[in-house]
Design a protein around this motif. Structure first.
Motif, short mmCIF file in Angstrom:
data_model
loop_
_atom_site.label_atom_id
_atom_site.label_comp_id
_atom_site.label_asym_id
_atom_site.label_seq_id
_atom_site.Cartn_x
_atom_site.Cartn_y
_atom_site.Cartn_z
N GLY A 111 26.33 19.81 28.52
CA GLY A 111 28.14 18.86 29.12
C GLY A 111 27.25 17.86 29.55
N ALA A 112 26.11 17.31 30.49
CA ALA A 112 25.15 16.36 31.22
C ALA A 112 24.62 15.72 29.97
N LEU A 113 25.43 15.47 28.81
CA LEU A 113 25.05 14.37 27.72
C LEU A 113 26.44 13.52 27.73
N VAL A 114 27.29 14.30 28.46
CA VAL A 114 28.48 13.44 28.14
C VAL A 114 28.78 12.74 29.82
N ILE A 115 28.13 12.31 30.73
CA ILE A 115 27.25 11.69 32.27
C ILE A 115 27.01 10.84 32.14
#
Length: 273
Positions: A111-115
């Motif tokens: 999920g942190a990849l989209v930040i």
């Protein structure tokens, strides 16, 4: 006959695309050997009338390019080595070790990849300022110790390692550290080289974060040094092209030397389940 024409057409398109992609690089190298002001004439020359190394001498003897080059080599090498250690161990743990919360933690990492990275720059800078790491190489290296992309890449590749091989080593009394170093790492060689190249290129070309953290000119890396040089010599195109050549050559040589392992790591990692 139509097959032969199609083949020639495809080859011609590939050669044309290659020429378009390489032309700016070739012109950059050519301009770096021109005398000051020569590239500004109309029409712009493709080759220097009389090649000179004066631009490179000026960069290293007067502009301090040697110091910037050494800084970039030190920072990029440190980030690559430390990041490899963290990413390899974390990726292997997510792939082969059982621990509570593994699936939830890995989903959180994905999920942190989209930040966007820019979102975290301000809180990260304030944290480093509180720790006293601003204007130091540690402030550049520490935030890059682990990457979600690197962990994901290693995990996908490590999932293909036979679990029976690891279990046999554990039955023989091997510790987890020994299994990782003597069994897992040799099997991960293609992905290690791939990740090393990607990490080194990213660290070498990084401009924004070192610009924020490094406030002293003696700590500047090549991209920042070249940008500061451009402000002082805005009209000296030949000098700027020489600086660009110095910036590009090390990473280009690294990629060409290791491209076989790089492509192998990407292709093998893409088919693991």
């Amino acid at each position: 006959m139509s097959t032969r024409i199609s083949r020639w057409l495809v080859n011609a398109l590939l050669l044309g695309g290659t020429a378009v992609a390489l032309f700016p690089l070739v012109w950059m190298v050519s301009v770096s050997f021109m005398h000051p002001g020569e590239s500004g004439t109309l029409p712009p020359p493709l080759w220097p009338a009389h090649a000179t190394l004066e631009n490179y001498r000026t960069l290293f003897l007067r502009a301090g390019m040697g110091r910037y080059l050494a800084n970039s080599l030190a920072v990029a090498s440190a980030i690559t080595l430390l990041s490899l250690a963290c990413n390899l161990m974390a990726g292997y743990a997510f792939a082969k070790l059982r621990f509570r919360g593994r699936a939830a933690l890995f989903k959180g990492l994905l999920g942190a990849l989209v930040i966007p990275a820019q979102v975290a720059m301000l809180p990260l800078f304030l944290l480093l300022k509180y720790l006293g790491l601003v204007n130091s190489y540690a402030g550049v290296v520490l935030p890059a110790l682990a990457s979600v992309f690197g962990i994901f890449l290693v995990r996908q590749y490590a999932r293909g390692i036979p679990r029976e091989l690891l279990e046999a080593a554990r039955i023989d009394g091997a510790s987890e550290a020994r299994i990782f170093v003597q069994i897992v790492l040799p099997l991960l060689k293609p992905i290690v080289v791939t990740l090393a190249i990607v990490t080194f290129l990213t660290a070498w070309n990084d401009f924004m974060w070192p610009l924020i953290v490094l406030t002293g000119q003696e700590h500047y890396t090549l991209p920042i040094g070249l940008a500061s040089l451009a402000r002082e010599h805005a009209r000296d195109t030949e000098l700027m092209m020489a600086g660009a050549v110095i910036t590009v050559l090390p990473v280009l040589a690294l990629f060409l030397a290791l491209q076989r392992y790089y492509l192998q790591g990407l292709l093998l990692g893409s088919v693991k389940r």
